[in-house]
Design a protein around this motif. Structure first.
Motif, PDB file in Angstrom:
ATOM      1  N   THR A  71       0.830  -1.209   0.000  1.00  0.00           N
ATOM      2  CA  THR A  71       0.000   0.000   0.000  1.00  0.00           C
ATOM      3  C   THR A  71       0.864   1.259   0.000  1.00  0.00           C
ATOM      4  O   THR A  71       0.541   2.262  -0.631  1.00  0.00           O
ATOM      5  CB  THR A  71      -0.932  -0.008   1.231  1.00  0.00           C
ATOM      6  N   LEU A  72       1.994   1.192   0.729  1.00  0.00           N
ATOM      7  CA  LEU A  72       2.896   2.347   0.792  1.00  0.00           C
ATOM      8  C   LEU A  72       3.847   2.387  -0.407  1.00  0.00           C
ATOM      9  O   LEU A  72       4.692   3.283  -0.507  1.00  0.00           O
ATOM     10  CB  LEU A  72       3.696   2.311   2.097  1.00  0.00           C
ATOM     11  N   GLY A  73       3.739   1.391  -1.294  1.00  0.00           N
ATOM     12  CA  GLY A  73       4.562   1.374  -2.497  1.00  0.00           C
ATOM     13  C   GLY A  73       6.029   1.081  -2.236  1.00  0.00           C
ATOM     14  O   GLY A  73       6.907   1.540  -2.962  1.00  0.00           O
ATOM     15  N   ILE A  74       6.304   0.307  -1.191  1.00  0.00           N
ATOM     16  CA  ILE A  74       7.696  -0.017  -0.849  1.00  0.00           C
ATOM     17  C   ILE A  74       8.268  -1.025  -1.847  1.00  0.00           C
ATOM     18  O   ILE A  74       7.604  -2.014  -2.182  1.00  0.00           O
ATOM     19  CB  ILE A  74       7.772  -0.608   0.586  1.00  0.00           C
ATOM     20  N   GLY A  75       9.489  -0.778  -2.313  1.00  0.00           N
ATOM     21  CA  GLY A  75      10.095  -1.667  -3.306  1.00  0.00           C
ATOM     22  C   GLY A  75      11.609  -1.516  -3.349  1.00  0.00           C
ATOM     23  O   GLY A  75      12.211  -0.961  -2.423  1.00  0.00           O
ATOM     24  N   PRO A  76      12.237  -2.009  -4.420  1.00  0.00           N
ATOM     25  CA  PRO A  76      13.695  -1.984  -4.539  1.00  0.00           C
ATOM     26  C   PRO A  76      14.274  -0.586  -4.303  1.00  0.00           C
ATOM     27  O   PRO A  76      13.715   0.412  -4.783  1.00  0.00           O
ATOM     28  CB  PRO A  76      13.938  -2.435  -5.981  1.00  0.00           C
ATOM     29  N   SER A  95      12.060  -7.884   2.363  1.00  0.00           N
ATOM     30  CA  SER A  95      12.930  -8.479   1.345  1.00  0.00           C
ATOM     31  C   SER A  95      12.121  -9.030   0.178  1.00  0.00           C
ATOM     32  O   SER A  95      12.538  -8.939  -0.979  1.00  0.00           O
ATOM     33  CB  SER A  95      13.766  -9.604   1.963  1.00  0.00           C
ATOM     34  N   LEU A  96      10.977  -9.606   0.484  1.00  0.00           N
ATOM     35  CA  LEU A  96      10.115 -10.175  -0.554  1.00  0.00           C
ATOM     36  C   LEU A  96       9.753  -9.122  -1.606  1.00  0.00           C
ATOM     37  O   LEU A  96       9.640  -9.412  -2.792  1.00  0.00           O
ATOM     38  CB  LEU A  96       8.848 -10.721   0.097  1.00  0.00           C
ATOM     39  N   LEU A  97       9.597  -7.881  -1.165  1.00  0.00           N
ATOM     40  CA  LEU A  97       9.242  -6.801  -2.095  1.00  0.00           C
ATOM     41  C   LEU A  97      10.478  -6.162  -2.731  1.00  0.00           C
ATOM     42  O   LEU A  97      10.377  -5.179  -3.453  1.00  0.00           O
ATOM     43  CB  LEU A  97       8.416  -5.730  -1.362  1.00  0.00           C
ATOM     44  N   GLY A 131      25.248   2.467   1.866  1.00  0.00           N
ATOM     45  CA  GLY A 131      24.812   2.185   0.503  1.00  0.00           C
ATOM     46  C   GLY A 131      23.825   3.227   0.007  1.00  0.00           C
ATOM     47  O   GLY A 131      23.602   4.242   0.657  1.00  0.00           O
ATOM     48  N   ARG A 132      23.252   2.967  -1.143  1.00  0.00           N
ATOM     49  CA  ARG A 132      22.332   3.943  -1.744  1.00  0.00           C
ATOM     50  C   ARG A 132      20.897   3.509  -1.516  1.00  0.00           C
ATOM     51  O   ARG A 132      20.301   2.851  -2.346  1.00  0.00           O
ATOM     52  CB  ARG A 132      22.592   4.047  -3.254  1.00  0.00           C
ATOM     53  N   LEU A 133      20.365   3.878  -0.367  1.00  0.00           N
ATOM     54  CA  LEU A 133      18.984   3.491  -0.056  1.00  0.00           C
ATOM     55  C   LEU A 133      18.166   4.733   0.250  1.00  0.00           C
ATOM     56  O   LEU A 133      18.673   5.717   0.790  1.00  0.00           O
ATOM     57  CB  LEU A 133      18.957   2.549   1.147  1.00  0.00           C
ATOM     58  N   ASN A 134      16.882   4.671  -0.105  1.00  0.00           N
ATOM     59  CA  ASN A 134      15.966   5.749   0.251  1.00  0.00           C
ATOM     60  C   ASN A 134      15.204   5.367   1.508  1.00  0.00           C
ATOM     61  O   ASN A 134      14.454   4.400   1.493  1.00  0.00           O
ATOM     62  CB  ASN A 134      14.945   5.988  -0.871  1.00  0.00           C
ATOM     63  N   PRO A 135      15.372   6.140   2.589  1.00  0.00           N
ATOM     64  CA  PRO A 135      14.620   5.836   3.811  1.00  0.00           C
ATOM     65  C   PRO A 135      13.129   6.051   3.544  1.00  0.00           C
ATOM     66  O   PRO A 135      12.741   7.107   3.049  1.00  0.00           O
ATOM     67  CB  PRO A 135      15.123   6.868   4.825  1.00  0.00           C
ATOM     68  N   LYS A 136      12.312   5.039   3.822  1.00  0.00           N
ATOM     69  CA  LYS A 136      10.895   5.128   3.477  1.00  0.00           C
ATOM     70  C   LYS A 136       9.963   4.827   4.657  1.00  0.00           C
ATOM     71  O   LYS A 136       8.930   5.456   4.791  1.00  0.00           O
ATOM     72  CB  LYS A 136      10.583   4.115   2.356  1.00  0.00           C
ATOM     73  N   CYS A 137      10.351   3.856   5.464  1.00  0.00           N
ATOM     74  CA  CYS A 137       9.338   3.296   6.354  1.00  0.00           C
ATOM     75  C   CYS A 137       9.986   2.713   7.616  1.00  0.00           C
ATOM     76  O   CYS A 137      11.142   2.297   7.585  1.00  0.00           O
ATOM     77  CB  CYS A 137       8.619   2.201   5.560  1.00  0.00           C
ATOM     78  N   ILE A 138       9.224   2.714   8.715  1.00  0.00           N
ATOM     79  CA  ILE A 138       9.676   2.103   9.967  1.00  0.00           C
ATOM     80  C   ILE A 138       8.640   1.040  10.345  1.00  0.00           C
ATOM     81  O   ILE A 138       7.437   1.306  10.277  1.00  0.00           O
ATOM     82  CB  ILE A 138       9.762   3.152  11.103  1.00  0.00           C
ATOM     83  N   ILE A 139       9.113  -0.149  10.730  1.00  0.00           N
ATOM     84  CA  ILE A 139       8.181  -1.155  11.267  1.00  0.00           C
ATOM     85  C   ILE A 139       8.591  -1.482  12.705  1.00  0.00           C
ATOM     86  O   ILE A 139       9.404  -2.375  12.944  1.00  0.00           O
ATOM     87  CB  ILE A 139       8.144  -2.473  10.458  1.00  0.00           C
TER      88      ILE A 139
END
Ligand SMILES: *Cc1c(COP(=O)(O)O)cnc(C)c1O
Length: 376
Positions: A71-76, A95-97, A131-139
């Protein structure tokens, strides 16, 4: 004294078994096994219970987390911050996404994600130190039934413009201030696995939110990304429905749920009082209550305690013997021993003793006595 169960589903079915059978028979006679009327009835009741605006039931707690991330569009390329001291499902769905779990160590007394370290981890990712990651979400995970520190976590999320998904798989029935678990973040996911505080007779789960847009996406994702009708596919989704039969079971169980939560709290109070000087019981901060999915404590004499419990036929469990950053499944993330010292130490010393609403006074005394005998 009756045999002590770790989780007792038999005593519960002796109390409400007949009404559950009636409810199951009701579903068999109307025959709407998929998305029957019990689904919406349950969703209304659960939304009332948590005070969240929307509830979307689904096939498991794992799928609830997956649907929330979708729903939040989380991906690679996306970083999802979470705790290494949890069940694999929390990070597995990330990881699955194709997104990347970024682990953050826990507090040594609540065993929940540490907000101070969380902020540091987010800043590191922003500075591209990891690394090159976009911070998106906290669980955050409400471990053993205790809500994480959402007051601080939600503030951090606002500061960095991140979304928060509450993993409430273990915590339905708990609260933080006036708010109940399932309603502490942007989206919440819970599980109805039989051994959870509110369990059905198989797999099941639910997602909660107050956001209409998320709600509509979740409804779509639950059934293959459906659009305006079944054979119109607006997005990629999953087969994520809860069975009508399980909804019928849950409606009956929900009727006695609050009284069961009170019983769990009474037992936890006795355990905590009696064991406080002998082991380090999980701390419940002021203003919080737990659903007591597990009663857990730390002891450097864990092996000795286990030995005595075994001798006296008292069931016990270790949640979790190995933190996620050291699991073979996450080898590719390149973590190593020593990265999250608190989670690693807790994993070595944690022990859970029987916890369910139907423990008799004599059984509680017997369990306390066994722990005392082992450590004194
Ligand atoms: C049980 C659990 C899940 C997964 O729930 P399932 O219904 O078994 O898929 C996810 N997170 C946590 C913390 C859990 O305890």
């Amino acid at each position: 004294m009756e045999k002590i169960e770790f989780v007792d589903l038999k005593s519960q079915s002796e109390i409400i078994g007949d009404t559950i059978l009636n409810a199951i028979n009701g579903v068999i006679s109307h025959g709407r096994f998929i998305m029957g009327p019990e689904i919406e009835a349950l969703e209304t009741k659960l939304a009332d219970y948590t005070n969240a605006k929307y509830c979307i039931t689904c096939s498991s707690g794992t799928d609830a987390l997956l649907m929330a991330l979708m729903t939040l569009g989380i991906g690679p390329g996306d970083a999802v911050f979470t705790t290494p001291f949890t069940f694999i499902a929390t990070a597995e769905v990330v990881s699955l996404l194709g997104a990347t779990p970024v682990f953050v160590d826990i507090e040594k007394d609540t065993f929940n994600i540490d907000p101070v370290l969380l902020e540091q981890a987010i800043e590191k990712v922003i500075k591209k130190e990891t690394g090159r990651l976009n911070p998106k979400c906290i669980i955050p995970v409400d471990i053993f039934g205790l809500p994480a520190d959402y007051q601080r976590i939600n503030k951090i999320a606002d500061k960095f413009d991140l979304m928060v998904i509450e993993d409430a798989a273990q915590s339905l029935g708990s609260s933080m201030g006036q708010q109940r678990a399932g309603n502490l973040a942007d989206i919440a996911a819970t599980s109805f696995f039989p051994a959870k505080p509110l369990g059905c007779y198989g797999d099941g789960g639910a997602v909660f939110t107050n956001d209409k847009d998320y709600f509509e996406k979740l409804i779509s994702i639950r059934v293959h990304g459906k659009g305006s009708h079944k054979y119109d596919n607006a997005r990629i989704g999953i087969n994520g429905r809860l069975d009508t039969l399980q909804a019928a079971v849950l409606i009956e169980k929900l009727n006695i749920f609050q009284s069961e939560i009170e019983k769990r709290n009474n037992i936890a109070k006795i355990y905590a009082t009696e064991l406080a000087d002998l082991v380090q019981v999980q701390k419940i901060p002021h203003g919080y209550s737990s659903a007591w999915a597990q009663f857990s404590f730390l002891s450097d004499k864990r092996e000795k305690i286990i030995q005595v419990l075994k001798q006296r036929s008292i069931p016990h469990a270790i949640y979790y013997p190995k933190p996620l950053h050291l699991q073979p499944a996450f080898l590719c993330l390149d973590y190593k021993i020593g990265d999250f010292i608190v989670a690693e130490t807790v994993s070595t010393n944690i022990l859970s003793i029987p916890m369910h609403p139907y423990l008799a006074d004599a059984q509680i005394d017997y369990i306390i006595c066994a722990v005392k005998d082992a450590v004194i």
